[in-house]
Structures are given as structure tokens and as C-alpha cells.
Design a protein around this motif. Structure first.
Motif, PDB file in Angstrom:
ATOM      1  N   SER A   1      39.240  33.277  38.271  1.00  0.00           N
ATOM      2  CA  SER A   1      38.722  33.997  37.110  1.00  0.00           C
ATOM      3  C   SER A   1      39.842  34.199  36.100  1.00  0.00           C
ATOM      4  CB  SER A   1      38.134  35.345  37.532  1.00  0.00           C
ATOM      5  OG  SER A   1      36.870  35.170  38.123  1.00  0.00           O
TER       6      SER A   1
ATOM      7  N   LYS B   1      36.817  40.452  32.756  1.00  0.00           N
ATOM      8  CA  LYS B   1      37.212  39.163  33.327  1.00  0.00           C
ATOM      9  C   LYS B   1      35.971  38.440  33.839  1.00  0.00           C
ATOM     10  CE  LYS B   1      37.747  40.532  38.141  1.00  0.00           C
ATOM     11  NZ  LYS B   1      36.312  40.515  38.387  1.00  0.00           N
TER      12      LYS B   1
ATOM     13  N   ARG C   1      34.532  34.338  35.793  1.00  0.00           N
ATOM     14  CA  ARG C   1      34.778  33.033  36.384  1.00  0.00           C
ATOM     15  C   ARG C   1      35.177  31.954  35.365  1.00  0.00           C
ATOM     16  NH1 ARG C   1      31.904  33.180  41.171  1.00  0.00           N
ATOM     17  NH2 ARG C   1      31.540  35.374  40.777  1.00  0.00           N
TER      18      ARG C   1
ATOM     19  N   GLU D   1      31.423  40.146  28.083  1.00  0.00           N
ATOM     20  CA  GLU D   1      31.271  41.437  28.763  1.00  0.00           C
ATOM     21  C   GLU D   1      31.382  42.641  27.834  1.00  0.00           C
ATOM     22  OE1 GLU D   1      33.968  41.413  32.132  1.00  0.00           O
ATOM     23  OE2 GLU D   1      32.504  40.258  33.302  1.00  0.00           O
TER      24      GLU D   1
ATOM     25  N   ILE E   1      46.851  37.772  39.467  1.00  0.00           N
ATOM     26  CA  ILE E   1      46.749  38.636  40.639  1.00  0.00           C
ATOM     27  C   ILE E   1      45.900  37.891  41.659  1.00  0.00           C
ATOM     28  CG2 ILE E   1      46.969  40.762  39.278  1.00  0.00           C
ATOM     29  CD1 ILE E   1      44.032  41.285  39.602  1.00  0.00           C
TER      30      ILE E   1
ATOM     31  N   TYR F   1      43.553  38.436  45.315  1.00  0.00           N
ATOM     32  CA  TYR F   1      42.983  39.331  46.322  1.00  0.00           C
ATOM     33  C   TYR F   1      41.914  38.586  47.111  1.00  0.00           C
ATOM     34  CZ  TYR F   1      39.520  40.225  42.566  1.00  0.00           C
ATOM     35  OH  TYR F   1      38.598  40.097  41.564  1.00  0.00           O
TER      36      TYR F   1
ATOM     37  N   TYR G   1      38.160  39.066  49.352  1.00  0.00           N
ATOM     38  CA  TYR G   1      37.050  39.965  49.694  1.00  0.00           C
ATOM     39  C   TYR G   1      36.052  39.230  50.582  1.00  0.00           C
ATOM     40  CZ  TYR G   1      34.346  37.831  45.819  1.00  0.00           C
ATOM     41  OH  TYR G   1      33.694  36.964  44.996  1.00  0.00           O
TER      42      TYR G   1
ATOM     43  N   ASP H   1      46.333  46.328  41.453  1.00  0.00           N
ATOM     44  CA  ASP H   1      46.868  45.112  40.828  1.00  0.00           C
ATOM     45  C   ASP H   1      46.501  45.045  39.342  1.00  0.00           C
ATOM     46  OD1 ASP H   1      44.247  44.647  41.479  1.00  0.00           O
ATOM     47  OD2 ASP H   1      44.644  42.953  42.805  1.00  0.00           O
ATOM     48  N   GLU H   2      45.393  45.658  38.952  1.00  0.00           N
ATOM     49  CA  GLU H   2      45.071  45.723  37.518  1.00  0.00           C
ATOM     50  C   GLU H   2      45.995  46.731  36.825  1.00  0.00           C
ATOM     51  OE1 GLU H   2      40.922  45.841  36.393  1.00  0.00           O
ATOM     52  OE2 GLU H   2      40.507  43.992  37.498  1.00  0.00           O
TER      53      GLU H   2
HETATM   54  P1  ATP Z   1      34.184  38.018  38.128  1.00  0.00           P
HETATM   55  O1  ATP Z   1      34.230  39.206  37.200  1.00  0.00           O
HETATM   56  O2  ATP Z   1      35.522  37.355  38.251  1.00  0.00           O
HETATM   57  O3  ATP Z   1      33.057  37.071  37.845  1.00  0.00           O
HETATM   58  P2  ATP Z   1      32.805  39.336  40.328  1.00  0.00           P
HETATM   59  O4  ATP Z   1      32.248  40.428  39.513  1.00  0.00           O
HETATM   60  O5  ATP Z   1      31.859  38.342  40.925  1.00  0.00           O
HETATM   61  O6  ATP Z   1      33.982  38.595  39.589  1.00  0.00           O
HETATM   62  P3  ATP Z   1      34.958  40.768  41.638  1.00  0.00           P
HETATM   63  O7  ATP Z   1      35.117  41.661  40.465  1.00  0.00           O
HETATM   64  O8  ATP Z   1      36.097  39.864  41.991  1.00  0.00           O
HETATM   65  O9  ATP Z   1      33.627  39.912  41.565  1.00  0.00           O
HETATM   66  O10 ATP Z   1      34.610  41.676  42.891  1.00  0.00           O
HETATM   67  C1  ATP Z   1      34.404  41.116  44.164  1.00  0.00           C
HETATM   68  C2  ATP Z   1      34.970  42.094  45.202  1.00  0.00           C
HETATM   69  O11 ATP Z   1      36.375  42.204  45.024  1.00  0.00           O
HETATM   70  C3  ATP Z   1      34.390  43.503  45.086  1.00  0.00           C
HETATM   71  O12 ATP Z   1      34.263  44.025  46.406  1.00  0.00           O
HETATM   72  C4  ATP Z   1      35.456  44.252  44.330  1.00  0.00           C
HETATM   73  O13 ATP Z   1      35.462  45.611  44.717  1.00  0.00           O
HETATM   74  C5  ATP Z   1      36.742  43.555  44.772  1.00  0.00           C
HETATM   75  N1  ATP Z   1      37.754  43.532  43.690  1.00  0.00           N
HETATM   76  C6  ATP Z   1      37.540  43.318  42.373  1.00  0.00           C
HETATM   77  N2  ATP Z   1      38.682  43.354  41.672  1.00  0.00           N
HETATM   78  C7  ATP Z   1      39.672  43.583  42.577  1.00  0.00           C
HETATM   79  C8  ATP Z   1      41.082  43.727  42.472  1.00  0.00           C
HETATM   80  N3  ATP Z   1      41.685  43.654  41.287  1.00  0.00           N
HETATM   81  N4  ATP Z   1      41.789  43.941  43.599  1.00  0.00           N
HETATM   82  C9  ATP Z   1      41.167  44.012  44.794  1.00  0.00           C
HETATM   83  N5  ATP Z   1      39.820  43.905  44.972  1.00  0.00           N
HETATM   84  C10 ATP Z   1      39.081  43.697  43.875  1.00  0.00           C
END
Ligand code: ATP
Length: 140
Positions: free
Chosen positions: A6, A31, A33, A51, A65, A67, A69, A122-123
Motif C-alpha cells: 500500500s 493510504k 492498495r 479517502e 513500514i 506489519y 495481520y 509505526d504511523e
Molecule cells: P489499505 O488501507 O492499505 O487498503 P486495509 O484497510 O485493507 O488496507 P489495513 O489498514 O492494513 O487494511 O488493516 C489490516 C489489519 O492491520 C487491521 O487488523 C489493522 O488493525 C492492522 N493495521 C493497520 N495498520 C497498521 C499498522 N500501521 N501497524 C500495525 N497494524 C496495522
């Protein structure tokens, strides 16, 4: 193993940066993908606009960064994620949260307060890095 890339923005207006509040109360940076064959800077600008409605101007790359999940109905699949961050500037404070993505508020918040509010450590680090870069680039 699933990998995701992303890109997002630390969008600056004066001493404030753009944060989004999710329906669950978490404050996060905009942010999303990166599409196939898409330049990461382009993806960051596109996602910020999608957004928050903000047409930001790219200044420079700040860093990434990483991470992990878990996802899936039984929560056994791991996603390894990298997010690339860019410093950006906007011309005004107009912004609108994208409700369909679960954002209920979009707001420019003073750097120091934004650091405290940001949900993820990390943000917070990326906000700190952006602050240092802004001090170097005093004309923004
Ligand atoms: P994107 O906005 O990139 O399309 P998304 O909304 O599909 O992504 P994320 O925001 O990456 O997904 O969230 C997926 C998981 O990761 C969630 O459980 C969220 O709590 C966790 N998460 C999101 N940002 C972070 C971060 N900066 N550090 C650790 N965990 C995070």
C-alpha cells in the motif's frame, strides 16, 4: 503467504496534517492498495484523494513500514504488508471522509497532537519523520 503493498500520505497544511477517524474511533493516515504496475507515488496521491477528497501535491518519499495481520474466516492466513509513505502538501483544509471505507471524520490536526492521536506506533514514527522533513523544507 499473502503479500500486500500500500501507499499513503502525510498531507501537510501549515503545522497540521490530515488524519482520518474510523468508525471504531481509530485515527489513521490515509493510504490504500497499490495497483498492478502503478507507481507508488501515484498510488499514494490517488488513495489520499479517494479517502479524503484532498488533491495533494507530492513532496518526497518518507519511508516504509511493515506489519503482519491475520485474515480469513478462521483467522489462520497471514498477510505481510508494506506501506510506503510520502510527504505531501495541500492548498487548503478542505477534506471529506469516505464513509464507504468506514471513515467518519477527516481533519487537519496539529503535528504534535496528531502524533498522540495516531492509533499505530509505526504511523507515529512516520509522522515524526515527516515533521523532521518539514523542518528541513521550511518553504512548504
Ligand atoms: P489499505 O488501507 O492499505 O487498503 P486495509 O484497510 O485493507 O488496507 P489495513 O489498514 O492494513 O487494511 O488493516 C489490516 C489489519 O492491520 C487491521 O487488523 C489493522 O488493525 C492492522 N493495521 C493497520 N495498520 C497498521 C499498522 N500501521 N501497524 C500495525 N497494524 C496495522
Amino acid at each position: 503467504m499473502k503479500q500486500e503493498i500500500s501507499a499513503g500520505g502525510i498531507v501537510v497544511f501549515g503545522n497540521a496534517i490530515l488524519l482520518l477517524r474510523k468508525y471504531n474511533g481509530d485515527w489513521v493516515l490515509p493510504k490504500g492498495r497499490v495497483e498492478e504496475n502503478e507507481d507508488i507515488g501515484h498510488a499514494a496521491v490517488r488513495e489520499v484523494q479517494e479517502e479524503s477528497g484532498v488533491k495533494a501535491e507530492l513532496i518526497k518519499y518518507i519511508g516504509d513500514i511493515k506489519y503482519e495481520y491475520v485474515y480469513g474466516w478462521n483467522r489462520t492466513e497471514m498477510v505481510y504488508k508494506t506501506v510506503h509513505w510520502f510527504l505531501m502538501k495541500s492548498r487548503n483544509m478542505e477534506c471529506t471522509p469516505l464513509k464507504r471505507e468506514g471513515f467518519v471524520e477527516a481533519k487537519y490536526i496539529h503535528m504534535k497532537r496528531a502524533y498522540d492521536l495516531a492509533k499505530y506506533d509505526d504511523e507515529k514514527k512516520i509522522i515524526r519523520k515527516a515533521e523532521i522533513e518539514m523542518e528541513k523544507t521550511l518553504d512548504i
